[in-house]
Design a protein around this motif. Structure first.
Motif, PDB file in Angstrom:
ATOM      1  N   ILE A  56     -15.495 -68.578   5.827  1.00 61.92           N
ATOM      2  CA  ILE A  56     -15.791 -69.369   7.027  1.00 61.92           C
ATOM      3  C   ILE A  56     -15.041 -70.701   6.985  1.00 61.92           C
ATOM      4  N   ILE A  57     -15.070 -71.367   5.839  1.00 60.26           N
ATOM      5  CA  ILE A  57     -14.377 -72.655   5.714  1.00 60.26           C
ATOM      6  C   ILE A  57     -12.879 -72.470   5.909  1.00 60.26           C
ATOM      7  N   GLN A  58     -12.313 -71.424   5.321  1.00 63.12           N
ATOM      8  CA  GLN A  58     -10.888 -71.188   5.480  1.00 63.12           C
ATOM      9  C   GLN A  58     -10.539 -70.925   6.940  1.00 63.12           C
ATOM     10  N   VAL A  61     -10.535 -74.248   8.729  1.00 60.89           N
ATOM     11  CA  VAL A  61      -9.354 -75.036   8.365  1.00 60.89           C
ATOM     12  C   VAL A  61      -8.114 -74.518   9.095  1.00 60.89           C
ATOM     13  N   ILE A  62      -7.963 -73.209   9.171  1.00 62.96           N
ATOM     14  CA  ILE A  62      -6.808 -72.642   9.869  1.00 62.96           C
ATOM     15  C   ILE A  62      -6.849 -72.977  11.359  1.00 62.96           C
ATOM     16  N   VAL A  63      -8.028 -72.887  11.966  1.00 61.00           N
ATOM     17  CA  VAL A  63      -8.159 -73.213  13.389  1.00 61.00           C
ATOM     18  C   VAL A  63      -7.853 -74.688  13.627  1.00 61.00           C
ATOM     19  N   VAL A  64      -8.391 -75.563  12.790  1.00 57.45           N
ATOM     20  CA  VAL A  64      -8.146 -77.003  12.946  1.00 57.45           C
ATOM     21  C   VAL A  64      -6.661 -77.306  12.755  1.00 57.45           C
ATOM     22  N   ARG A  65      -6.064 -76.702  11.748  1.00 54.48           N
ATOM     23  CA  ARG A  65      -4.638 -76.934  11.476  1.00 54.48           C
ATOM     24  C   ARG A  65      -3.783 -76.412  12.617  1.00 54.48           C
ATOM     25  N   LYS A  66      -4.131 -75.258  13.179  1.00 58.54           N
ATOM     26  CA  LYS A  66      -3.363 -74.697  14.299  1.00 58.54           C
ATOM     27  C   LYS A  66      -3.498 -75.590  15.529  1.00 58.54           C
ATOM     28  N   ASN A  67      -4.696 -76.063  15.795  1.00 56.14           N
ATOM     29  CA  ASN A  67      -4.897 -76.953  16.946  1.00 56.14           C
ATOM     30  C   ASN A  67      -4.187 -78.286  16.737  1.00 56.14           C
TER      31      ASN A  67
END
Length: 71
Positions: A56-58, A61-67
């Motif tokens: 879930i954390i990963q 992090v991927i969603v935040v980094r992509k945004n």
């Protein structure tokens, strides 16, 4: 904050791979020797919990980094 996400982005995939391989190994051993009861063990339940939380954390992090890259 970016350093924290970079750290998570680099560490979490390795932790998830290790925990997944551990659970797969326990599952296979449990199929061959049911008396060892790896899947019903408390340690296995905690590893499954940590694996789920890490996944879930990963994902976050991927969603935040992509945004963050879209802006």
């Amino acid at each position: 904050m970016k350093k924290f996400f970079d750290f998570l982005y680099s560490v979490l995939p390795h932790a998830i791979i290790i925990m997944s391989l551990f659970l797969i190994t326990c599952f296979i051993v449990d199929r061959f020797n049911r008396t060892m009861s790896f899947v019903n063990n408390d340690i296995t339940k905690y590893v499954l919990l940590f694996l789920s939380v890490s996944a879930i954390i990963q994902s976050v992090v991927i969603v935040v980094r992509k945004n963050g890259n879209d802006k």
